[in-house]
Design a protein around this motif. Structure first.
Motif, PDB file in Angstrom:
ATOM      1  N   LEU A  65       0.347   0.362  -1.768  1.00 49.71           N
ATOM      2  CA  LEU A  65      -0.721   0.380  -2.777  1.00 49.71           C
ATOM      3  C   LEU A  65      -1.351  -1.005  -2.989  1.00 49.71           C
ATOM      4  O   LEU A  65      -2.581  -1.112  -3.070  1.00 49.71           O
ATOM      5  N   PRO A  66      -0.544  -2.082  -3.074  1.00 49.56           N
ATOM      6  CA  PRO A  66      -1.173  -3.413  -3.174  1.00 49.56           C
ATOM      7  C   PRO A  66      -2.042  -3.748  -1.959  1.00 49.56           C
ATOM      8  O   PRO A  66      -3.099  -4.369  -2.107  1.00 49.56           O
ATOM      9  N   LEU A  67      -1.592  -3.359  -0.754  1.00 53.04           N
ATOM     10  CA  LEU A  67      -2.393  -3.626   0.443  1.00 53.04           C
ATOM     11  C   LEU A  67      -3.688  -2.822   0.423  1.00 53.04           C
ATOM     12  O   LEU A  67      -4.748  -3.312   0.836  1.00 53.04           O
ATOM     13  N   ILE A  68      -3.605  -1.568  -0.028  1.00 59.84           N
ATOM     14  CA  ILE A  68      -4.809  -0.740  -0.131  1.00 59.84           C
ATOM     15  C   ILE A  68      -5.810  -1.394  -1.076  1.00 59.84           C
ATOM     16  O   ILE A  68      -7.014  -1.460  -0.794  1.00 59.84           O
ATOM     17  N   LYS A  86      10.355  14.300  -3.980  1.00 50.61           N
ATOM     18  CA  LYS A  86      10.437  13.162  -4.892  1.00 50.61           C
ATOM     19  C   LYS A  86       9.398  12.101  -4.556  1.00 50.61           C
ATOM     20  O   LYS A  86       8.697  11.597  -5.439  1.00 50.61           O
ATOM     21  N   ASN A  87       9.308  11.749  -3.269  1.00 52.55           N
ATOM     22  CA  ASN A  87       8.385  10.689  -2.870  1.00 52.55           C
ATOM     23  C   ASN A  87       6.936  11.045  -3.174  1.00 52.55           C
ATOM     24  O   ASN A  87       6.163  10.225  -3.690  1.00 52.55           O
ATOM     25  N   GLN A  88       6.554  12.289  -2.815  1.00 49.42           N
ATOM     26  CA  GLN A  88       5.152  12.666  -2.968  1.00 49.42           C
ATOM     27  C   GLN A  88       4.780  12.900  -4.430  1.00 49.42           C
ATOM     28  O   GLN A  88       3.609  12.834  -4.796  1.00 49.42           O
ATOM     29  N   THR A  89       5.767  13.187  -5.272  1.00 45.25           N
ATOM     30  CA  THR A  89       5.474  13.470  -6.668  1.00 45.25           C
ATOM     31  C   THR A  89       5.489  12.218  -7.533  1.00 45.25           C
ATOM     32  O   THR A  89       4.913  12.199  -8.617  1.00 45.25           O
ATOM     33  N   THR A  90       6.123  11.158  -7.047  1.00 44.36           N
ATOM     34  CA  THR A  90       6.250   9.930  -7.852  1.00 44.36           C
ATOM     35  C   THR A  90       4.902   9.424  -8.335  1.00 44.36           C
ATOM     36  O   THR A  90       4.721   9.114  -9.524  1.00 44.36           O
ATOM     37  N   ILE A  91       3.921   9.326  -7.432  1.00 43.35           N
ATOM     38  CA  ILE A  91       2.622   8.783  -7.824  1.00 43.35           C
ATOM     39  C   ILE A  91       1.931   9.689  -8.837  1.00 43.35           C
ATOM     40  O   ILE A  91       1.261   9.237  -9.763  1.00 43.35           O
ATOM     41  N   TYR A  92       2.116  11.021  -8.703  1.00 43.11           N
ATOM     42  CA  TYR A  92       1.531  11.957  -9.667  1.00 43.11           C
ATOM     43  C   TYR A  92       2.209  11.813 -11.028  1.00 43.11           C
ATOM     44  O   TYR A  92       1.538  11.840 -12.073  1.00 43.11           O
ATOM     45  N   LYS A 137       0.787   5.518 -16.161  1.00 44.24           N
ATOM     46  CA  LYS A 137       1.218   4.180 -15.745  1.00 44.24           C
ATOM     47  C   LYS A 137       1.221   4.085 -14.217  1.00 44.24           C
ATOM     48  O   LYS A 137       2.232   3.782 -13.591  1.00 44.24           O
ATOM     49  N   GLU A 138       0.067   4.352 -13.616  1.00 41.32           N
ATOM     50  CA  GLU A 138      -0.027   4.324 -12.160  1.00 41.32           C
ATOM     51  C   GLU A 138       0.339   2.949 -11.602  1.00 41.32           C
ATOM     52  O   GLU A 138       0.859   2.830 -10.486  1.00 41.32           O
ATOM     53  N   ASN A 139       0.119   1.902 -12.381  1.00 46.95           N
ATOM     54  CA  ASN A 139       0.422   0.549 -11.927  1.00 46.95           C
ATOM     55  C   ASN A 139       1.915   0.318 -11.712  1.00 46.95           C
ATOM     56  O   ASN A 139       2.320  -0.649 -11.048  1.00 46.95           O
ATOM     57  N   LEU A 140       2.758   1.204 -12.254  1.00 49.56           N
ATOM     58  CA  LEU A 140       4.205   1.057 -12.101  1.00 49.56           C
ATOM     59  C   LEU A 140       4.753   1.732 -10.844  1.00 49.56           C
ATOM     60  O   LEU A 140       5.951   1.628 -10.567  1.00 49.56           O
ATOM     61  N   VAL A 141       3.902   2.419 -10.086  1.00 52.60           N
ATOM     62  CA  VAL A 141       4.376   3.098  -8.877  1.00 52.60           C
ATOM     63  C   VAL A 141       5.032   2.117  -7.901  1.00 52.60           C
ATOM     64  O   VAL A 141       6.142   2.368  -7.411  1.00 52.60           O
ATOM     65  N   PRO A 142       4.412   0.970  -7.583  1.00 47.30           N
ATOM     66  CA  PRO A 142       5.100   0.019  -6.691  1.00 47.30           C
ATOM     67  C   PRO A 142       6.418  -0.486  -7.273  1.00 47.30           C
ATOM     68  O   PRO A 142       7.349  -0.793  -6.525  1.00 47.30           O
ATOM     69  N   VAL A 143       6.504  -0.561  -8.612  1.00 48.69           N
ATOM     70  CA  VAL A 143       7.725  -1.054  -9.248  1.00 48.69           C
ATOM     71  C   VAL A 143       8.868  -0.066  -9.045  1.00 48.69           C
ATOM     72  O   VAL A 143       9.962  -0.432  -8.604  1.00 48.69           O
ATOM     73  N   VAL A 144       8.618   1.208  -9.369  1.00 44.14           N
ATOM     74  CA  VAL A 144       9.683   2.201  -9.202  1.00 44.14           C
ATOM     75  C   VAL A 144      10.010   2.397  -7.729  1.00 44.14           C
ATOM     76  O   VAL A 144      11.169   2.617  -7.351  1.00 44.14           O
ATOM     77  N   ASN A 145       9.005   2.285  -6.874  1.00 45.13           N
ATOM     78  CA  ASN A 145       9.262   2.411  -5.434  1.00 45.13           C
ATOM     79  C   ASN A 145      10.108   1.254  -4.906  1.00 45.13           C
ATOM     80  O   ASN A 145      10.816   1.394  -3.909  1.00 45.13           O
ATOM     81  N   ALA A 146      10.028   0.124  -5.581  1.00 43.98           N
ATOM     82  CA  ALA A 146      10.813  -1.031  -5.149  1.00 43.98           C
ATOM     83  C   ALA A 146      12.312  -0.755  -5.237  1.00 43.98           C
ATOM     84  O   ALA A 146      13.118  -1.372  -4.525  1.00 43.98           O
ATOM     85  N   PHE A 147      12.687   0.199  -6.096  1.00 48.78           N
ATOM     86  CA  PHE A 147      14.102   0.519  -6.232  1.00 48.78           C
ATOM     87  C   PHE A 147      14.661   1.198  -4.988  1.00 48.78           C
ATOM     88  O   PHE A 147      15.881   1.358  -4.867  1.00 48.78           O
TER      89      PHE A 147
END
Length: 439
Positions: free
Chosen positions: A168-171, A247-253, A261-271
């Motif tokens: 997401l940051p690269l996009i 789980k992966n595909q639903t996280t962003i939704y 809090k879409e901005n937190l998607v990279p944060v939770v994905n970092a786990f």
């Protein structure tokens, strides 16, 4: 059988990087393609669900076909190794085309999506299935096979972490407000790196353990029906990837629409980096416990983490609980996935010694089949549930849709983990160990 180690450090690293290469591209698809199709490309959730369903039927045929191709390949490079050379370029090329939004009408764009997505599934199998099928021919040292499996999953998981954190940051970096452009440039970067790493694997790995001639399909099919360890493991792998996809595909939704809090998607994905803890632990844990017991422990840890995710999303809404649960769940998942290729290798040797059947390519297809079918079915389920409840892209969602997103993100994975544990309990570890270590 334990003995002298036969692979060099460079070969082990190159072998592991093959899975890292595939995942750089494939994880973008499994994590973000549903979102890309609905919110950027312009397809409805129902159309995407049907695409994923049809692709899964194609994967059934493709996995078997490629497995048979490997078993009947006789080249100066071996059975599995040449597939890295032959199919690396087609794989990354089609991956890039999948994220192209053509200037067509809706029907034309739908046809383009079908063509590129179906081809991507096929070419992914051609470069990923050989990673599993080649393992028994790299060494006949059981401890070395375990290490190679761990190295593979370490690099595979590392790529997943890179994709989860940086996509997401690269996009945003490459596209700014134009997510379409950002997705395309990001996948081009990942595809270029993937191509280099796949070709590196071809250059540095060697098939040194001769495999017996491929057995007839009829005899192989009969063996598969009676190879209970292989059937059991195949079911576990399939369910694992169904759960991972959901789980992966639903996280962003979930973070975009339920929490705003879409901005937190990279944060939770970092786990997802926590999976490396589970993966690295495997060589040490398996010295004292069987592969089955270790995988069962991983599933138990994953269940514990999932329960915390449920608590944080439903019972006592709390981001901290969700993050902690994700961390614990991912550690357990890392232990599970690290053992997959190792245990498949065991079932291949089991078939060779118990049934006198050589079908390493076809039997290795259970990993690829599980990945493709499981991820696709998980994506299809997610898309179908969104469509059923009236999901509308980039709009505030109704309560039914929000509830369905939570169900898909928190509750259904828990059910799947428990089902995996029940199925894994049927795996006959003692018999497999006795047969594969019978000299």
């Amino acid at each position: 059988m334990d003995g002298k180690w036969q692979t060099s450090l460079r070969e082990r690293i190159s072998y592991g990087l093959s899975d890292g290469a595939d995942n750089l591209v494939f994880q973008v698809m499994t994590t973000y393609l549903l979102y890309f199709y609905t919110d950027i490309y312009g397809l409805s959730a129902a159309e995407v669900g049907m695409l994923f369903l049809i692709a899964r039927f194609a994967d059934v045929i493709e996995s078997v076909l490629i497995g048979v191709m490997i078993d009947h390949t006789h080249s100066k490079y071996g059975h599995s190794r040449p597939f890295f050379l032959w199919y690396a370029v087609p794989y990354v090329t089609v991956a890039i085309l999948t994220f192209v939004v053509p200037p067509f009408n809706h029907t034309g764009k739908l046809v383009w999506a079908y063509g590129t997505y179906l081809l991507l599934g096929f070419f992914y199998s051609t470069v990923n299935l050989p990673i599993t099928s080649i393992l028994p021919s790299l060494t006949d040292n059981s401890r070395e096979i375990t290490l190679l499996g761990v190295i593979r999953q370490f690099f595979g998981q590392t790529s997943q972490i890179i994709v989860a954190i940086f996509t997401l940051p690269l996009i945003a970096f490459f596209g700014g407000n134009d997510q379409q452009r950002g997705f395309l440039i990001t996948i081009i970067v990942f595809a270029a790196i993937s191509l280099i790493l796949i070709l590196n694997t071809f250059v540095h790995v060697r098939e040194r353990i001769p495999m017996p001639p491929a057995t007839s399909f009829k005899k192989t099919f009969d063996m598969i029906l009676h190879n209970k360890p292989w059937l059991t493991l195949s079911a576990v792998i399939f369910l694992y990837w169904v759960t991972t996809s959901m789980k992966n595909q639903t996280t962003i939704y979930y973070f975009k629409y339920n929490l705003n809090k879409e901005n937190l998607v990279p944060v939770v994905n970092a786990f997802t980096a926590a999976a490396l803890i589970g993966i690295i632990a495997i060589p040490f844990v398996t010295r004292k416990f069987s592969n089955k017991a270790t995988m069962m422990s991983g599933l138990s840890i994953a269940v514990s983490g999932q329960l915390l995710i449920i608590a944080g999303s439903e019972l006592w809404p709390n981001l901290t609980l969700i993050f902690i649960g994700t961390f614990i769940n991912t550690v357990g998942s890392g232990m599970v996935i690290a053992l997959v290729s190792v245990m498949i290798s065991d079932t291949i040797k089991y078939a060779q010694r118990q049934f006198k059947v050589e079908a390493s390519g076809l039997m290795a297809s259970t990993d690829d089949f599980g990945v493709n079918l499981g991820l696709g079915l998980g994506g299809m389920i997610s898309a179908a549930l969104l469509a059923k409840t009236g999901y509308v892209a980039n709009q505030s969602q109704n309560q039914a849709t929000l509830h369905m997103i939570t169900l898909n993100y928190a509750w259904l994975p828990l059910v799947a983990y428990i089902l995996m544990m029940l199925i894994l309990s049927l795996y006959d570890q003692k018999t497999v160990h006795a047969v594969t270590n019978d000299n």
